[in-house]
Design an enzyme around this catalytic site. Structure first.
Site, PDB file in Angstrom:
ATOM      1  N   LYS A  54       7.626  -4.870  -1.712  1.00 21.48           N
ATOM      2  CA  LYS A  54       6.348  -5.598  -1.696  1.00 21.48           C
ATOM      3  C   LYS A  54       6.346  -6.653  -2.789  1.00 21.48           C
ATOM      4  O   LYS A  54       5.968  -7.808  -2.555  1.00 21.48           O
ATOM      5  CB  LYS A  54       5.174  -4.629  -1.919  1.00 21.48           C
ATOM      6  CG  LYS A  54       4.815  -3.820  -0.703  1.00 21.48           C
ATOM      7  CD  LYS A  54       3.832  -2.706  -1.044  1.00 21.48           C
ATOM      8  CE  LYS A  54       3.697  -1.762   0.134  1.00 21.48           C
ATOM      9  NZ  LYS A  54       3.092  -0.479  -0.216  1.00 21.48           N
ATOM     10  N   GLN A  98      -0.410   2.603  -4.040  1.00 16.48           N
ATOM     11  CA  GLN A  98       0.594   3.196  -3.165  1.00 16.48           C
ATOM     12  C   GLN A  98       0.279   4.674  -2.907  1.00 16.48           C
ATOM     13  O   GLN A  98       0.027   5.434  -3.839  1.00 16.48           O
ATOM     14  CB  GLN A  98       1.994   3.040  -3.798  1.00 16.48           C
ATOM     15  CG  GLN A  98       3.143   3.531  -2.949  1.00 16.48           C
ATOM     16  CD  GLN A  98       3.364   2.705  -1.678  1.00 16.48           C
ATOM     17  OE1 GLN A  98       3.060   1.522  -1.631  1.00 16.48           O
ATOM     18  NE2 GLN A  98       3.879   3.342  -0.652  1.00 16.48           N
ATOM     19  N   ASP A 121      -5.333  -3.067   1.845  1.00 10.58           N
ATOM     20  CA  ASP A 121      -4.889  -2.011   2.763  1.00 10.58           C
ATOM     21  C   ASP A 121      -5.930  -1.747   3.857  1.00 10.58           C
ATOM     22  O   ASP A 121      -5.615  -1.124   4.872  1.00 10.58           O
ATOM     23  CB  ASP A 121      -4.695  -0.694   1.998  1.00 10.58           C
ATOM     24  CG  ASP A 121      -3.244  -0.401   1.680  1.00 10.58           C
ATOM     25  OD1 ASP A 121      -2.378  -0.790   2.475  1.00 10.58           O
ATOM     26  OD2 ASP A 121      -2.987   0.254   0.653  1.00 10.58           O
TER      27      ASP A 121
END
Ligand code: GUN
Length: 300
Positions: A54, A98, A121
């Site tokens: 990422k 995460q 997200d």
């Protein structure tokens, strides 16, 4: 019939290219550089790989990447304090924590502490509600990637029968909402669904997101249907040598590709789209935060 292979790797590259063009424009015209903060708690090896990728792709698109790596023993108060700092940092337009988090941390509490407008997200309860009610929201990256592939291959999805196999909060449920928003007739199938083979056979679109290696076979697929395989399962591959493994999807590729009209491979299908959509969401969040026009074709 042999299915068209939907090349997610190539499509993800196109998405990243569009993101890079928009980032360059934001810099040149407005002096703004979008920034993505990624928070990793602990040393889970798979998570470390994701976070590294990422960060790398964020920089390649011209955006700022802020990585926060915290010890596995980090307490909730410390993590929440970091999120609060990132919420208030004008250089940070997207925040991703995460998952999975170490067991002693409450994932719902942590995710819901992220400012909804920076929740790239799309997991914050406010974004989940917004998506479910058709309001502008941040959209979870993997379902957004699937939607982009489907629209690219099929054009309009209106009126098509779509079956989503799997009911997770991260993929199955948001995927169903996105398909509904595009006017599909949507069924969510899961482990308790009766006659699941027949349910899938009625679908013009099958999205497989169950996490069961090669569960969906060719005789579950209607001839000509479009099959999107979200699964990433590591299985033993004795033919490659003792102790060797390979990655397979939730769809049995060989039999399904003989029947389907189009299908995503694993790897190289949906997988690369997830990070591409994360980058797209970060640019979208940056544009919204600054009251600027959003990039075309990078949101739902
Ligand atoms: N862990 C595995 N996939 C994801 C994802 O899409 N987002 C976050 N935050 N964690 C993950």
């Amino acid at each position: 019939m042999s299915a068209k292979i939907i090349d997610g790797k190539a499509f993800a590259e196109t998405v990243r290219g569009k993101v890079a063009v928009h980032v360059a424009r934001l810099k040149a015209d407005h002096g703004i550089t979008p920034g993505l903060a990624v928070v990793l708690v602990g040393e889970d090896p798979a998570s470390q790989v994701y976070v590294r990728n990422k960060g790398k792709q964020t920089l390649e698109c011209g955006m700022n990447s802020f990585e926060h790596k915290l010890d596995a023993s980090t307490g909730e108060a410390e993590l929440l304090a970091l999120i609060e700092r990132l919420n208030n940092d004008p250089a940070v337009h997207g925040i991703l924590v995460q998952l999975p988090l170490p067991k002693h941390l409450n994932e719902d509490l942590v995710i819901n502490a992220i400012a909804p407008d920076k929740d790239v997200d799309g997991f914050h309860i406010s974004n989940v509600g917004r998506l479910g009610t058709g309001q502008k929201s941040m959209v979870p990256c993997t379902p957004l990637g699937c939607l982009m592939l489907l629209r690219d291959h099929l054009g309009s999805l209106s009126g098509l029968n779509a079956v989503v196999v799997g009911r997770s909060n991260i993929v199955g449920k948001p995927m169903a909402n996105l398909l509904l928003k595009d006017s599909c007739t949507v069924t969510i199938a899961h482990s308790r669904t009766r006659e699941i083979e027949a349910v899938c056979r009625a679908a013009d679109i099958v999205v497989a997101a169950v996490g069961r290696p090669e569960m969906i076979r060719g005789d579950w697929i209607r001839p000509g249907a479009t099959v999107i395989d979200v699964g990433i399962n590591r299985v033993a591959a004795p033919d490659k040598g003792e102790g060797k493994t390979r990655i397979v999807g939730d769809v049995h590729f060989e039999s399904a590709s003989a029947v389907a009209g189009a299908i995503t491979p694993v790897p190289g299908g949906v997988g690369p789209m997830t990070i591409a959509c994360l980058l797209a969401n970060t640019v979208t969040a940056c544009c919204r935060a600054n009251g600027l026009a959003e990039p075309e074709g990078l949101t739902a």
